[in-house]
Design an enzyme around this catalytic site. Sequence first.
Site, PDB file in Angstrom:
ATOM      1  N   CYS A   2      31.984  51.539   3.435  1.00  0.00           N
ATOM      2  CA  CYS A   2      31.629  52.944   3.272  1.00  0.00           C
ATOM      3  C   CYS A   2      30.148  53.178   3.512  1.00  0.00           C
ATOM      4  O   CYS A   2      29.322  52.331   3.220  1.00  0.00           O
ATOM      5  CB  CYS A   2      31.894  53.395   1.854  1.00  0.00           C
ATOM      6  SG  CYS A   2      33.575  53.248   1.359  1.00  0.00           S
ATOM      7  N   ARG A  27      29.513  49.996  10.519  1.00  0.00           N
ATOM      8  CA  ARG A  27      29.923  49.266   9.321  1.00  0.00           C
ATOM      9  C   ARG A  27      31.438  49.243   9.168  1.00  0.00           C
ATOM     10  O   ARG A  27      31.965  48.450   8.390  1.00  0.00           O
ATOM     11  CB  ARG A  27      29.302  49.919   8.082  1.00  0.00           C
ATOM     12  CG  ARG A  27      27.795  49.822   8.063  1.00  0.00           C
ATOM     13  CD  ARG A  27      27.206  50.848   7.136  1.00  0.00           C
ATOM     14  NE  ARG A  27      27.545  50.576   5.754  1.00  0.00           N
ATOM     15  CZ  ARG A  27      26.739  50.015   4.875  1.00  0.00           C
ATOM     16  NH1 ARG A  27      25.530  49.644   5.240  1.00  0.00           N
ATOM     17  NH2 ARG A  27      27.100  49.820   3.641  1.00  0.00           N
ATOM     18  N   TRP A  75      35.944  53.427   3.675  1.00  0.00           N
ATOM     19  CA  TRP A  75      36.781  52.276   4.009  1.00  0.00           C
ATOM     20  C   TRP A  75      37.633  52.064   2.765  1.00  0.00           C
ATOM     21  O   TRP A  75      37.158  51.568   1.746  1.00  0.00           O
ATOM     22  CB  TRP A  75      35.914  51.050   4.307  1.00  0.00           C
ATOM     23  CG  TRP A  75      36.694  49.876   4.819  1.00  0.00           C
ATOM     24  CD1 TRP A  75      37.121  49.652   6.101  1.00  0.00           C
ATOM     25  CD2 TRP A  75      37.137  48.751   4.056  1.00  0.00           C
ATOM     26  NE1 TRP A  75      37.807  48.474   6.172  1.00  0.00           N
ATOM     27  CE2 TRP A  75      37.833  47.897   4.945  1.00  0.00           C
ATOM     28  CE3 TRP A  75      37.031  48.386   2.726  1.00  0.00           C
ATOM     29  CZ2 TRP A  75      38.398  46.703   4.536  1.00  0.00           C
ATOM     30  CZ3 TRP A  75      37.605  47.184   2.310  1.00  0.00           C
ATOM     31  CH2 TRP A  75      38.279  46.359   3.222  1.00  0.00           C
ATOM     32  N   ASN A  99      30.453  54.651  -2.943  1.00  0.00           N
ATOM     33  CA  ASN A  99      30.768  53.348  -2.349  1.00  0.00           C
ATOM     34  C   ASN A  99      31.032  52.381  -3.481  1.00  0.00           C
ATOM     35  O   ASN A  99      30.229  52.325  -4.421  1.00  0.00           O
ATOM     36  CB  ASN A  99      29.569  52.792  -1.554  1.00  0.00           C
ATOM     37  CG  ASN A  99      29.343  53.517  -0.268  1.00  0.00           C
ATOM     38  OD1 ASN A  99      30.116  54.397   0.088  1.00  0.00           O
ATOM     39  ND2 ASN A  99      28.271  53.154   0.419  1.00  0.00           N
ATOM     40  N   GLY A 100      32.085  51.601  -3.387  1.00  0.00           N
ATOM     41  CA  GLY A 100      32.343  50.605  -4.419  1.00  0.00           C
ATOM     42  C   GLY A 100      33.724  50.782  -5.023  1.00  0.00           C
ATOM     43  O   GLY A 100      34.593  51.434  -4.444  1.00  0.00           O
ATOM     44  N   GLU A 482      35.073  29.132  13.425  1.00  0.00           N
ATOM     45  CA  GLU A 482      34.451  30.403  13.809  1.00  0.00           C
ATOM     46  C   GLU A 482      35.130  30.955  15.075  1.00  0.00           C
ATOM     47  O   GLU A 482      35.357  32.164  15.193  1.00  0.00           O
ATOM     48  CB  GLU A 482      32.940  30.199  14.017  1.00  0.00           C
ATOM     49  CG  GLU A 482      32.167  31.392  14.527  1.00  0.00           C
ATOM     50  CD  GLU A 482      32.250  32.643  13.662  1.00  0.00           C
ATOM     51  OE1 GLU A 482      32.721  32.563  12.517  1.00  0.00           O
ATOM     52  OE2 GLU A 482      31.869  33.714  14.154  1.00  0.00           O
ATOM     53  N   LYS A 486      36.972  34.577  15.285  1.00  0.00           N
ATOM     54  CA  LYS A 486      36.639  35.609  16.290  1.00  0.00           C
ATOM     55  C   LYS A 486      37.893  36.105  16.983  1.00  0.00           C
ATOM     56  O   LYS A 486      38.079  37.298  17.165  1.00  0.00           O
ATOM     57  CB  LYS A 486      35.721  35.012  17.356  1.00  0.00           C
ATOM     58  CG  LYS A 486      34.262  35.214  17.496  1.00  0.00           C
ATOM     59  CD  LYS A 486      33.481  36.199  16.781  1.00  0.00           C
ATOM     60  CE  LYS A 486      33.587  36.097  15.313  1.00  0.00           C
ATOM     61  NZ  LYS A 486      32.614  36.475  14.444  1.00  0.00           N
ATOM     62  N   GLU A 489      39.945  38.260  14.648  1.00  0.00           N
ATOM     63  CA  GLU A 489      39.293  39.534  14.335  1.00  0.00           C
ATOM     64  C   GLU A 489      39.489  40.567  15.430  1.00  0.00           C
ATOM     65  O   GLU A 489      39.781  41.722  15.149  1.00  0.00           O
ATOM     66  CB  GLU A 489      37.782  39.330  14.152  1.00  0.00           C
ATOM     67  CG  GLU A 489      37.376  38.724  12.837  1.00  0.00           C
ATOM     68  CD  GLU A 489      35.879  38.512  12.747  1.00  0.00           C
ATOM     69  OE1 GLU A 489      35.289  38.895  11.725  1.00  0.00           O
ATOM     70  OE2 GLU A 489      35.259  37.960  13.686  1.00  0.00           O
ATOM     71  N   HIS A 505      48.667  15.339  10.394  1.00  0.00           N
ATOM     72  CA  HIS A 505      49.093  15.575   9.001  1.00  0.00           C
ATOM     73  C   HIS A 505      49.803  16.916   8.851  1.00  0.00           C
ATOM     74  O   HIS A 505      49.835  17.478   7.772  1.00  0.00           O
ATOM     75  CB  HIS A 505      47.886  15.483   8.063  1.00  0.00           C
ATOM     76  CG  HIS A 505      47.239  14.140   8.111  1.00  0.00           C
ATOM     77  ND1 HIS A 505      47.800  13.032   7.542  1.00  0.00           N
ATOM     78  CD2 HIS A 505      46.095  13.716   8.720  1.00  0.00           C
ATOM     79  CE1 HIS A 505      47.023  11.976   7.770  1.00  0.00           C
ATOM     80  NE2 HIS A 505      45.989  12.368   8.486  1.00  0.00           N
ATOM     81  N   LYS A 604      31.977  46.163   8.684  1.00  0.00           N
ATOM     82  CA  LYS A 604      30.849  45.310   9.042  1.00  0.00           C
ATOM     83  C   LYS A 604      30.199  44.682   7.827  1.00  0.00           C
ATOM     84  O   LYS A 604      30.021  43.481   7.750  1.00  0.00           O
ATOM     85  CB  LYS A 604      29.828  46.152   9.816  1.00  0.00           C
ATOM     86  CG  LYS A 604      28.607  45.372  10.284  1.00  0.00           C
ATOM     87  CD  LYS A 604      28.972  44.391  11.358  1.00  0.00           C
ATOM     88  CE  LYS A 604      27.825  43.497  11.764  1.00  0.00           C
ATOM     89  NZ  LYS A 604      28.321  42.314  12.466  1.00  0.00           N
TER      90      LYS A 604
HETATM   91  N1  HGA Z   1      36.924  52.946  -3.838  1.00  0.00           N
HETATM   92  C1  HGA Z   1      36.568  54.060  -2.984  1.00  0.00           C
HETATM   93  C2  HGA Z   1      35.388  53.698  -2.102  1.00  0.00           C
HETATM   94  C3  HGA Z   1      35.671  52.518  -1.233  1.00  0.00           C
HETATM   95  C4  HGA Z   1      34.471  51.846  -0.600  1.00  0.00           C
HETATM   96  O1  HGA Z   1      33.341  51.830  -1.122  1.00  0.00           O
HETATM   97  N2  HGA Z   1      34.634  51.137   0.524  1.00  0.00           N
HETATM   98  O2  HGA Z   1      33.602  50.449   1.140  1.00  0.00           O
HETATM   99  C5  HGA Z   1      37.760  54.520  -2.158  1.00  0.00           C
HETATM  100  O3  HGA Z   1      38.741  53.784  -1.981  1.00  0.00           O
HETATM  101  O4  HGA Z   1      37.712  55.646  -1.699  1.00  0.00           O
END
Ligand code: HGA
Length: 609
Positions: A2, A27, A75, A99-100, A482, A486, A489, A505, A604
């Site tokens: 986020c 990001r 996100w 964010n969080g 790695e 890649k 991803e 094995h 990111k």
């Molecule tokens: N938990 C919040 C924010 C998610 C977040 O910080 N993502 O990087 C949500 O789900 O909206």
Amino acid sequence: MCGIVGAVAERNVVNILLEGLKRLEYRGYDSAGVALVDNSQHIQRVRAVGKVQELVNAIEASPVAGTTGIAHTRWATHGSVTEANAHPHKSTNIALVHNGIIENHAPLRDMLKEKGYQFTSDTDTEVMAHLMHHERQSSGSLVEALQKMVKQLDGAYGTVMFDQNDKDTMVAARSGSPLVIGLGFEENFIASDQLALLPVTRRFIFLEEGDVAEVTKTSVRIFDKDGNPVEREEIESDVTHDAGDKGVYRHYMLKEIFEQPISVRNTLEGRLANGTVIDDAFGHNAADVFKDIEHVQIIACGTSYHAGMVARYWLEELAGVACNIEIASEFRYRKSFVPKNAMIVTISQSGETADTLAALRLAKEIGYKSSLTICNVPGSSLVRESDFNFMTRAGAEIGVASTKAFTTQLVSLLMLVLALGKHKNLSAEQQQNIVAALQSLPNKLEESLDLANDIEKLAEEFADKNHSLFLGRGNQYPIAMEGALKLKEISYIHAEAYAAGELKHGPLALIDAEMPIIVVAPNNDLLEKLKSNVEEVRARGGILYVFADKDAQFASDDTMRVLNVSHIDEVVAPILYTIPLQLLSYHVALIKGTDVDQPRNLAKSVTVE
Ligand code: HGA
């Protein structure tokens, strides 16, 4: 992850917010939104699922404006990707971005529902908006309400909000998720990353853990976690957003792959002298601390973890320093033994990786003697919270799949080997050899980029495959890991990496013509062992793609395609062999038509755990 941008000004801030969000696009996110307020004192909110451009289109279709505003790229962690779950969230007069993760969102939600609050999203974030509204009723100011609100939260947050009835003020709080205040002339800003604000200011104040801030057009007040007013240092940023332009390249990832010779030159620049690394390259007085270090504990996630794995081979073999490496999300939740005279080394591109930061804080608590971070972002949380730091100087990395950040991490870690090894097993001659190998690296990397056309052709054979296996031995095993990461991803092909000696094995059972096997084969002591592993695969009908030193004597035939990599000193070979594997993933993804720079579901800078 986020992103947050906020502004309070005389002028309409909507374009500042949208430009800020675009700068945070790299990001990774799934939806975006803005909320603004102007003299009408009504929150105007627009949200859209998808790229920031979708939000821009929505605002063009029905314009909004305001002198105070907050914006967010989400996100999702709690609640699916929908417009209703996108931020900003509202509670009557309050608009809020976050964010969080709020870990106690469920009991808070129940409590707020009992008080009559109605929820319109499935996010953890919405509880903060309602809680803020609730606290606002009994508080003299918005910042006081925020101080009361955050005391009730468990979890991590970087959050910014405004109240439509107090339209020239934004308030913000930081705990576990970064925020930076940008200072302007009669206007001020806030963001989760300084890159978002570079078009409007270069003067920044980084909030510290537990800080709460009140930002108006002409003032900034900051309070620490105990509620005491504090002064935080103002910093003039010299960060450049050089990554804004893809130049001649089709994708940021390709540009960043091709930038590696320059990035590595930058990493080395001014740090080597007299056949070794200069003492202060890791910080003032680093040598005084490094000379007593007997044990290194490396902590990292993802690509950075693979860089740390290579460093373990180097540190034990060359420097004679004991080294453990662990994934940050594991280390932070277990009781670990702290060896004597041990240093914690964290590795992170962004310096904001939530698990790595938590692991660093734990390591300090449980008695690690000192801490060092290898990081690409100056002023980031890991840099500020570590005793020593070594900036990789890769330049802003925009592609979600890390490339130049990884190779510059490896170069940085090899310089750490010099810095520690000079007090231990590493002779002056060995140091000189490593320095010479490092100095030869940028030119060798340039040569390896010439393989791009051959690799493009080879990629065609992969694009219809669903699985693949990467093999390496010794310090090339992490490079195989790695390479597999890649490919996963960006092309979404299932890829696994094995230390080649492990084949018999278990994984040999998987071998058939539908499972391409990629082998990294420099000309080293383990070459003959690796050749035996290659034969084991051939005997079972596997198709091999071997990236080999030209003197390693592999020859192409029906079941084996060989691509020759320039000969290079063994110590830096892991860095060189990374390049063809990056190119292979890129070209496979291109053929498959995936979103190379922003692969699905990924972000990111992983600022949530
Ligand atoms: N938990 C919040 C924010 C998610 C977040 O910080 N993502 O990087 C949500 O789900 O909206």
